[in-house]
Design a protein around this motif. Structure first.
Motif, PDB file in Angstrom:
ATOM      1  N   ASN A   1       0.940  -5.170  -6.055  1.00  0.00           N
ATOM      2  CA  ASN A   1       1.572  -5.795  -4.913  1.00  0.00           C
ATOM      3  C   ASN A   1       0.526  -6.309  -3.943  1.00  0.00           C
ATOM      4  O   ASN A   1       0.599  -7.437  -3.465  1.00  0.00           O
TER       5      ASN A   1
ATOM      6  N   TYR B   1      -1.655  -9.245  -5.483  1.00  0.00           N
ATOM      7  CA  TYR B   1      -0.992 -10.414  -6.062  1.00  0.00           C
ATOM      8  C   TYR B   1      -1.440 -11.726  -5.428  1.00  0.00           C
ATOM      9  O   TYR B   1      -1.736 -12.700  -6.115  1.00  0.00           O
TER      10      TYR B   1
ATOM     11  N   ASP C   1      10.891   6.574  11.089  1.00  0.00           N
ATOM     12  CA  ASP C   1      11.339   7.530  12.093  1.00  0.00           C
ATOM     13  C   ASP C   1      10.303   7.599  13.194  1.00  0.00           C
ATOM     14  O   ASP C   1       9.184   7.100  13.101  1.00  0.00           O
TER      15      ASP C   1
ATOM     16  N   PHE D   1       6.987  -8.699   6.138  1.00  0.00           N
ATOM     17  CA  PHE D   1       8.410  -8.977   6.254  1.00  0.00           C
ATOM     18  C   PHE D   1       9.170  -7.771   6.783  1.00  0.00           C
ATOM     19  O   PHE D   1       8.814  -6.627   6.518  1.00  0.00           O
TER      20      PHE D   1
ATOM     21  N   ARG E   1      -0.567  -5.819   1.808  1.00  0.00           N
ATOM     22  CA  ARG E   1      -0.463  -7.108   1.171  1.00  0.00           C
ATOM     23  C   ARG E   1      -0.907  -8.221   2.118  1.00  0.00           C
ATOM     24  O   ARG E   1      -1.471  -9.215   1.709  1.00  0.00           O
TER      25      ARG E   1
ATOM     26  N   ASN F   1       9.640   4.167  -5.752  1.00  0.00           N
ATOM     27  CA  ASN F   1       9.259   5.573  -5.694  1.00  0.00           C
ATOM     28  C   ASN F   1       8.468   5.919  -4.439  1.00  0.00           C
ATOM     29  O   ASN F   1       7.841   6.960  -4.378  1.00  0.00           O
TER      30      ASN F   1
ATOM     31  N   TYR G   1      -0.542   3.742  -8.146  1.00  0.00           N
ATOM     32  CA  TYR G   1       0.138   3.271  -9.355  1.00  0.00           C
ATOM     33  C   TYR G   1       1.642   3.442  -9.303  1.00  0.00           C
ATOM     34  O   TYR G   1       2.323   3.350 -10.305  1.00  0.00           O
TER      35      TYR G   1
ATOM     36  N   ALA H   1       9.969  -6.733   1.534  1.00  0.00           N
ATOM     37  CA  ALA H   1       9.932  -7.719   0.455  1.00  0.00           C
ATOM     38  C   ALA H   1       8.809  -7.424  -0.520  1.00  0.00           C
ATOM     39  O   ALA H   1       8.051  -8.303  -0.900  1.00  0.00           O
ATOM     40  N   LEU H   2       8.700  -6.182  -0.919  1.00  0.00           N
ATOM     41  CA  LEU H   2       7.698  -5.840  -1.930  1.00  0.00           C
ATOM     42  C   LEU H   2       8.199  -6.309  -3.285  1.00  0.00           C
ATOM     43  O   LEU H   2       9.400  -6.395  -3.512  1.00  0.00           O
ATOM     44  N   TYR H   3       7.275  -6.586  -4.194  1.00  0.00           N
ATOM     45  CA  TYR H   3       7.677  -6.952  -5.548  1.00  0.00           C
ATOM     46  C   TYR H   3       8.062  -5.674  -6.274  1.00  0.00           C
ATOM     47  O   TYR H   3       7.206  -4.827  -6.520  1.00  0.00           O
ATOM     48  N   PRO H   4       9.322  -5.529  -6.601  1.00  0.00           N
ATOM     49  CA  PRO H   4       9.812  -4.211  -7.033  1.00  0.00           C
ATOM     50  C   PRO H   4       9.222  -3.739  -8.349  1.00  0.00           C
ATOM     51  O   PRO H   4       9.161  -2.551  -8.597  1.00  0.00           O
ATOM     52  N   HIS H   5       8.793  -4.664  -9.199  1.00  0.00           N
ATOM     53  CA  HIS H   5       8.336  -4.248 -10.516  1.00  0.00           C
ATOM     54  C   HIS H   5       6.824  -4.139 -10.588  1.00  0.00           C
ATOM     55  O   HIS H   5       6.275  -3.920 -11.642  1.00  0.00           O
ATOM     56  N   MET H   6       6.148  -4.333  -9.455  1.00  0.00           N
ATOM     57  CA  MET H   6       4.693  -4.226  -9.483  1.00  0.00           C
ATOM     58  C   MET H   6       4.269  -2.940  -8.783  1.00  0.00           C
ATOM     59  O   MET H   6       4.902  -2.496  -7.836  1.00  0.00           O
TER      60      MET H   6
END
Ligand SMILES: Nc1ncnc2c1ncn2[C@@H]1O[C@H](COP(=O)(O)OP(=O)(O)OP(=O)(O)O)[C@@H](O)[C@H]1O
Ligand SMILES: Nc1ncnc2c1ncn2[C@@H]1O[C@H](COP(=O)(O)OP(=O)(O)OP(=O)(O)O)[C@@H](O)[C@H]1O
Ligand SMILES: [Mg+2]
Ligand SMILES: [Mg+2]
Lengths: 425, 299, 283, 364, 364
Positions: free
Chosen positions: D97, D100, D167, D83, D148, D135, D130, D87-92
């Protein structure tokens, strides 16, 4: 902790329209807003007072709203006690006279002549007296009627006695039993009654105590043990439970049970007569005398009491304040309060001047019951606690079926805790 | 430069601070002070310092203890019902394609009505011959006493309270849902996630901070329950709906026992504060633990 | 993209929600319908579906309303309340907004501690401090004045918190740009911060409005002059009057409820957005 | 039959005035790497999302591997997608990710681990395994998004401007990475970009779109050397191709400022007798000023004064007024000129284009 | 005295471990156009923000126009700034955004209008005059941000990566626009970018930073041709300069894979007798494979096989293995090669650099 300090409003002549040089200024608080019928009556009474005493006194009325749950006006009085700034005259609910007097919020009125005293219903004087001194005079009186549906009683073949020969509890229970099958057919109950939260319970049902020779507090208002939890009171409590148990009344309140012809009896305030006349012309209304104990010997016992006027302890013009109290509770004001707000007046003359108390049998009955048998609620500084305790006991015994003696003993304990403040020294 | 900023900050914060001090800190301090006295509203001059007596007394007071547990019961019923109900409603409204706007307004309407009004209306609903019992009769269920029975009154009021408040939290959740990046769902679709997996792995984690916010506001709201029982049952029957705040109110206003009422208020406040802190620590603690795990794995 | 299955699902969902919404709306409908009826009709309709249907249009359709609006000062009270709400919204947005902004963006001593304290203050029930508010206002000689009424209600920890949460996410570079455009901090707050945060301002305004509109206790303590009373007090005195009919009561309640619903409907979008920006940044 | 076939595909958004994609016809072979380019809003993403199944196809038919998929759910189309905004899964974590999709496909845990390890290795994400997306730096996120998609071994690979947020430096290295992956995995790839350098360097064929309509499809150098119309000519190449309004008469081209150019036979032949007003186009690097070419085409030598220069290090752009417009020549760093210098240059005749003034079509 | 003077400027963020800017010394003349370049996180923005006054200067003194301004408020420094993310006022129209500063300066309304009209004209924003920022495309927003800065006629003009969010095409045109504006207005300009092409084409001088420390200051071509160290050499130029580990003995350079290269006298002289292991650097375009050069330097002819190509349209990059690493040569589009072709090439001797293995300093 002393936040106290006199903050009484300084009002100078000319500040308020009508307050002229040379007049003595009297402030008065009432527990209703000007918009209500009651409020308008007070406004008119104050106006006529100012007219009558023009040049001598000037009364300045403030309207303080009060809500159903008692907030508002009482909060304001409480806070004003702390902050100073009580008016010269204020209204208070009848049962609070003791507490207010005991705590020095109000002071005894200046002496009234015998003639002046004689104008008031005995129940009003009784309500306003604490420690043998007269503190408050009401413009309104109230009463509760045991209403019945004439058509139903006729159908059941039950005769209604006169005011001096009321049904005893036993008789009344028999009548209810007799009515039970009839009312079941009508999908109703013999009697439309509840044990409502708040003041109504003690107001409606304490008469059963008094008419049974019992009492809730001692005469000086400082003892409850042996009164509140007396055996006689246990009897009464159990009586109510029987009514519930026999399903003579609905456990949960049903709106308009009596008004819709599905109950033979109902306890309700005097205003109910007017309501039925106006809104439920189909109901053939009668007023029966309040039920008494089996050993009743004619003493006073029926519900009375309402808001009254008293002079605050902060007033340094007790003469003027007394004049104002007398005026506000006087005949003229009484007639007005009936005409405008349909509240019962507090003086004999006022009743005489109102036709309906002579012509209408139901109103007449109520007046008779009031003047002959009216009994004020307990006079004790811990009245609020007594009232709630009574209601709670009634609820848990009557509805809950708990042991009456235990419940009443518990109440006594709770009330004693509050009384401690007054009995300490 | 720094000094200037401090001055600016205080100037901006100042008006609020003055008012806060006057109308929140001062009352709180006074309440605390009162709680050690037998301050009686009708007779403030007779106030004595009584030490911890009030604190001891209220815990001996059966009614206070009862009201405390009633309050906890309210919280236990209301918090999950209202939070989950709000979430479900929000999910549904977010999903639905027709009349979205109407739903948003309809479910919010009870929120804007004053508690007193709503309570009065519900008394009719719950009355023995009210709508609800009429409805039950259709299903052959005998009439229920609802608010007139000691057993049913509390749940009945709690349900009404959920009904009234759920729209507010729903709106909050709805906002949160609309904030979720739709691409996440598309990515999950690519990743063969089922509807439930999408909810579990995307919606819930994304809403988590909001859930905390909602949870706290609902909890505090439930703790402050007063008007509903006051209007509907007067705390009865048999004190089954008598709440802490109700007790505080009655003790202070009706019985004029300001000292005692202050004590109750202080105990109440401390209790809620402790709960909030525990709740915060629990959620934070979890995150930190995860953090530690992560670090451990990295090494 | 919607497959057929999803379309059917959507319809079912809509129907379910529709039914559910009836459950949320019926008191309002009941209230509205009955406010046009005389008492006899209300009692007669009580337990049938007719209770939710307004009567046929006839001459005295609005009688309850007319009685309320002509016989009482209710309209006046409503206007009063609107006025107070407006005043409180303005003052509240300024005072709480400034505080929220300071807590969000300006570095001053003990800022974080203040924030914590404000969050704690959310818990204090108004009922327990209102007596002391009254004392303060009485001491200040402000009883029965608009100022006395307004003063304790201006500051609101919840609103401060709300404002802070939203302001925190405002971009710093806009402030910097404004500085280079010779804009003072106060001016920045009024011409930039507030307009940029319209949604939260709308949210706070509506909540403030709701608070003022539905409050009973405080105005009943402060006000004695009937020129100053609020709608809830009017409502209460009208309904507690034994002569008021059920229909009139419902008419008053309707009158008091409708403005709130309208205001909410108008601002619901902003509220949704305003509320979001708050919560989601919390974690 | 081709692997992906677009048959008269059209898309009109509900409420939109115009079609966002109009009569789109294209056959994509298995394992091809196709780039969609075009200015912002030309319908690239829309087309991609129709392939993925996130947008309804309002007209025409789409076939993947011989099956009509217009109504097929996205998950059943055998597609992996990167994407635009990750559109990464923010909490994984990175690892989660990437794994999944496999987990949802019910692949056994040990196989998932193997796959994920492989992807993490290829993408150089070992030390971020991890971490959660917030981050990570942009480039790292990008790689996770790629990871993914690649673990799933789908037959079709869609990428929507996957490098737009990187960049320049990172972009170059990711370009190589993606090309390598494509070669190794052999998935049919459709790559949306607005950066023509990406398209030129990575794609087997490029699709140029404008306002929802395909302008040209072809190999990169085909588009560069033989643009079918002025839009394509102008869009591909940087700096933009120089365009001059000219009049052609016989073999003589007259510029607005009176300069004249003689065309060789070869071009005239291709022009097929067309004459009159037209647009002449020539790229900056085809304006030559080295001795060799000046000598070779000396009869057509032009003169101009440099008004501006852009020094790019390896090359320079020289700007000057010519033929009534600003023109740019692109010269190597070995040919140094200053603003104000008068230069001589020639048009590389074989690189000249002529466009119709009305239709903007290329005559040649 | 120079217009802006940095004297041992340093910045350490509260709580940070290292200084973000360290011992920064630089004199900027009036009307100069200076570009700051360097990798992400090297301290460019921090320096710029210290000039603007948004960050406290923790060490050293900053002079603008002869006055020490360390403690001066931003608004009093006479600065206009274009923010990286535009920082437009979201609730104001384009017109209001541009005029806001002037309004606050209490300029009369008619003059404001004139100024704003002028800016809107220059920037081609006429049709967007009454739009709010959210309804503008990225490029249009960019221009508004510029407009806001230029109307104020300040003496110092700061720009923080103003083009980073634009697509390639728009970037090129904005580049020209900014250069033109600078020439017309003559404000001293400091321009932060991570894109070296921007720096090369626009700046009078470039400041290259790394980890808070200035690496080199100089004219664009100076940096390109004479980088002082390997970092600068590698950072400037795309594709990156080729680096080979070599051993120098006498005039013979030996690559890791045994290939040998003879150095001409000129270079040996500059090397001043240095020998042993070092890093040889040469840019892709200085690996020549045209006949002329092959002939010229035939004694140093090298051979390699192409492993990868990148076709860029105007040029091609050829990748091959040489000297133990991957190397890239940049050739014009006229020299066409395929993967697998064997090529011959030579090193342009004058373009060879030698770097110390330890210090990475350029020996030449
Ligand atoms: N949901 C929508 N509703 C209506 N029109 C839309 C919608 N999404 C996109 N469009 C319009 O469709 C056209 C094509 O949009 P698309 O997103 O495919 O462009 P794009 O080529 O990807 O551009 P970009 O390079 O900016 O991403 C645009 O004109 C856009 O305005
Ligand atoms: N507020 C801050 N607190 C602590 N460290 C910071 C802060 N702001 C920046 N830094 C650090 O200072 C260094 C320089 O940051 P700066 O923003 O100047 O980089 P930059 O050169 O502008 O990079 P980029 O090209 O990514 O914008 C970085 O290492 C960064 O992590
Ligand atoms: Mg797109
Ligand atoms: Mg930066």
């Amino acid at each position: 902790v002393s936040l106290t300090g006199c903050q009484k409003k300084e009002v100078k002549p000319g500040d308020v329209a009508g307050y002229d040089e040379g007049e003595q200024y009297l402030s008065i608080w009432v527990h209703s807003i000007e918009d209500t019928l009651e409020g308008q009556v007070y406004r008119e009474s104050v106006d006529s007072f100012n007219e009558k005493y023009n040049g001598k006194y000037f009364a300045d009325i403030e309207f303080i709203p009060r809500n159903d749950s008692g907030g508002g006006y009482s909060d304001k009085v409480n806070s004003s006690v702390l902050s100073g700034g009580l008016p010269d005259v204020l209204t208070l609910d009848g049962p609070n006279v003791a507490a207010y007097a005991e705590n020095g919020i109000i002071q005894p009125l200046a002496d009234l002549t015998e003639e002046e005293r004689g104008e008031y219903l005995e129940s009003i004087l009784e309500q306003g007296t604490y420690d043998d001194k007269l503190y408050a005079l009401g413009v309104m009186e109230s009463s509760v009627g045991l209403y019945y549906n004439k058509d139903i009683l006729e159908e059941a073949g039950i005769e209604v006695p006169d005011a001096d020969h009321p049904w005893t509890r036993t008789e009344f229970m028999d009548i209810l039993a007799k009515l039970k099958p009839i009312m079941d057919e009508k999908k109703g109950y013999p009697i439309d009654m509840t044990f409502p939260v708040g003041e109504a319970s003690i107001y409606y049902y304490a008469p059963f105590i008094w008419a049974n020779g019992g009492n809730l507090v001692s005469d000086d208002g400082m003892t409850v043990d042996g009164y509140f939890n007396s055996e006689k009171n246990v009897e009464v409590m159990n009586y109510f439970h029987q009514i519930v148990e026999n399903k003579y009344m609905s456990e949960a309140p049903i709106e308009n049970l009596f008004e819709s012809g599905r109950a033979a009896f109902k306890f309700d305030g005097a205003w109910e007569v007017n309501t039925i006349y106006e809104n439920y012309p189909d109901v053939n209304l009668g007023v029966a005398p309040y039920v008494v104990g089996d050993d009743w010997d004619g003493e006073r016992y029926t519900p009375t009491g309402s808001w009254a006027f008293a002079a605050s302890s902060e007033t340094d013009n007790i003469e003027g304040a007394t004049e104002l109290v007398k005026w506000m509770s006087g005949v003229e004001s009484g007639v007005r309060i009936w005409n405008e707000a349909k509240s019962l007046p507090s003086t004999y003359k006022a009743f005489d001047q109102i036709d309906i108390f002579q012509t209408d049998e139901n109103y007449k009955a109520l007046y008779e019951q009031l003047s002959k048998y009216g009994h004020p609620r307990p006079k004790t500084p811990v009245y609020p606690q007594v009232s709630t305790s009574f209601q709670q006991a009634l609820e848990s015994v009557g509805l809950g079926g708990k042991d009456a003696q235990t419940e009443l003993d518990k109440s006594v304990e709770r009330i004693n805790a509050k009384l401690e403040r007054y009995t300490r020294e | 430069m720094k000094k200037k900023e401090s001055i600016l900050g205080m100037a901006f914060f100042g008006p609020a601070l003055v008012l806060l001090t006057l109308f929140l800190f001062l009352p709180m301090v006074l309440t605390l002070v009162f709680s050690f006295t037998d301050y009686f509203a009708l007779n403030p001059d007779m106030t004595h310092f009584v030490g911890l007596e009030n604190y001891i007394n209220i815990f001996k007071d059966e009614l206070f203890v009862k009201s405390f547990f009633n309050t906890v019961k309210f919280v236990i019923i209301i918090v999950p019902c209202q939070c989950i109900g709000a979430l479900v409603l929000a999910l549904a409204i977010n999903k639905v394609t027709h009349c979205k706007k109407y739903f948003k307004v309809a479910f919010f309407i009870p929120v804007v009505m004053s508690l007193a009004v709503v309570s009065t209306l519900w008394m009719d609903i719950y009355s023995p011959e009210g709508i609800l019992n009429t409805l039950l009769a259709h299903f052959g269920i005998s009439a229920q006493p609802f608010i007139h029975s000691a057993k049913q009154a509390l749940p009945s009021i709690a349900i009404m309270s959920v009904w009234q408040g759920v729209g507010y939290q729903m709106i909050i959740f709805l906002g949160g849902l609309q904030n979720i990046n739709p691409a996440l769902y598309e990515a999950a679709e690519m990743d063969h996630a089922s509807g439930w997996q999408k909810f579990k792995d995307i919606t819930l984690p994304e809403l988590k901070p909001l859930c905390v916010f909602v949870f706290i506001t609902v909890t505090i709201g439930a703790f402050r329950m007063l008007v509903q029982p006051m209007v509907m049952t007067g705390g009865g029957p048999d004190h089954s709906t008598y709440t802490l705040v109700y007790d505080i109110y009655e003790t202070g206003t009706m019985n004029w026992e300001m000292g005692l009422a202050s004590t109750m208020a202080i105990v109440f406040t401390i209790f809620v504060v402790i709960l909030t802190i525990i709740q915060n620590v629990l959620t934070k603690g979890k995150e930190e633990k995860k953090h530690v795990n992560k670090k451990a794995k990295n090494i | 993209m919607l497959t057929k299955k999803q379309k059917t699902f959507n319809w079912i969902l809509a129907v379910v929600l529709l039914l559910l919404s009836v459950f949320f709306l019926f008191p309002v409908i009941w209230m509205l319908a009955n406010s046009f009826k005389p008492d006899a009709a209300i009692t007669a309709d009580m337990n049938s579906i007719a209770a939710f249907i307004p009567p046929a249009l006839n001459g005295n359709y609005f009688e309850n309303y007319i009685t309320i609006l002509t016989d009482t000062n209710f309209l006046r009270y409503m206007l009063n309340t609107l006025g107070y709400a407006a005043l409180l919204i303005v003052l509240g947005v300024i005072v709480n907004g400034l505080a929220g902004y300071a807590l969000a963006k300006i570095n001053f001593p003990f800022r974080d501690q203040w924030l914590l304290i404000i969050m704690m203050l959310l818990i204090v029930p108004t009922e327990t401090v209102i007596t002391i508010h009254f004392l303060i206002i009485a001491k200040a000689g402000l009883l029965n004045t608009v100022i006395g009424y307004v003063l304790p209600m201006i500051v609101n920890p919840f609103n401060i918190f709300l404002f802070r949460q939203v302001f925190v996410s405002l971009p710093d570079d806009v402030y910097e740009a404004a500085q280079l455009d010779f804009c003072s901090p106060v001016k920045y707050f009024f011409t930039m911060v507030l307009p940029m945060s319209k949604t939260v301002v709308a949210t706070v305004s509506v909540f403030t409005f709701l608070g003022v509109w539905n409050d009973y206790l405080w105005p009943s303590l402060v006000f004695t002059s009937s020129d100053l009373l609020t709608a809830q007090i009017g409502l209460n005195s009208i309904t507690s009057n034994d002569n008021t009919t059920m229909g009139q009561t419902l008419a008053v309640i309707t009158l008091i409820t409708i403005p709130v619903i309208i205001i909410y409907a108008l601002f619901s979008k902003q509220i949704v957005e305003g509320v979001t920006s708050t919560g989601s940044k919390e974690g | 039959m081709s692997f992906i076939e677009f048959k008269h595909i059209g898309k009109k958004y509900a409420g939109a005035e115009h079609k966002s994609v109009d009569d789109f016809n294209l056959n994509i072979e298995e394992k091809e790497f196709i780039a969609f380019v075009g200015p912002s809003g030309c319908g690239k993403s829309t087309t991609l999302r129709m392939i993925a199944g996130f947008e309804e196809i309002t007209e025409g038919d789409l076939y993947i591997d011989g099956k009509r998929v217009n109504e097929t759910a996205p998950r059943d189309r055998g597609i992996a997608m990167v994407f635009q905004n990750y559109a990464l899964y923010p909490h994984m974590t990175v690892e989660k990710n990437i794994g999944y999709g496999l987990k949802n496909m019910k692949m056994p845990a040990d196989q998932i681990k193997k796959k994920v390890d492989w992807a993490i290795d290829i993408l150089g994400l070992q030390e971020f395994r991890y971490r959660k997306p917030k981050n990570l730096s942009g480039g790292q996120r990008q790689r996770v998004a790629l990871g993914r998609a690649i673990v799933k071994n789908q037959k079709v690979f869609l990428m929507d401007e996957p490098l737009s947020n990187l960049d320049a430096k990172l972009r170059v290295s990711m370009r190589t990475e993606i090309s390598k992956l494509h070669r190794e995995m052999g998935a049919t790839t459709i790559y949306v970009t607005h950066d023509q350098v990406e398209a030129m360097t990575m794609a087997d064929r490029i699709v140029i779109m404008k306002e929802g309509v395909i302008q040209q499809v072809g190999k990169p150098m085909e588009l560069y050397d033989h643009p079918v119309n002025k839009f394509v000519a102008g869009f591909i190449g940087s700096p933009q191709m120089n365009f001059f309004d000219v009049t052609l008469k016989g073999n003589e081209v007259t510029f607005e400022d009176g300069n004249k150019l003689m065309l060789p036979e070869a071009i005239l032949k291709k022009l097929n007798g067309k004459e009159g007003e037209m647009t002449l186009g020539i790229r900056g690097e085809d304006l030559k000023m080295d001795g060799q070419n000046l000598e070779l085409y000396k009869e057509n030598k032009m003169k101009a004064v440099i008004t501006d220069t852009e020094v790019m290090g390896n090359e320079n752009n020289l700007y000057f007024q010519f033929g009534g417009c600003q023109a740019v020549a692109r010269v190597s760093k070995y040919e140094i000129s200053q603003v104000g210098d008068e230069i001589e240059f020639v048009f590389m005749p074989s690189k000249i284009h002529f466009f119709d003034k009305e239709t903007e079509m290329n005559y040649l």
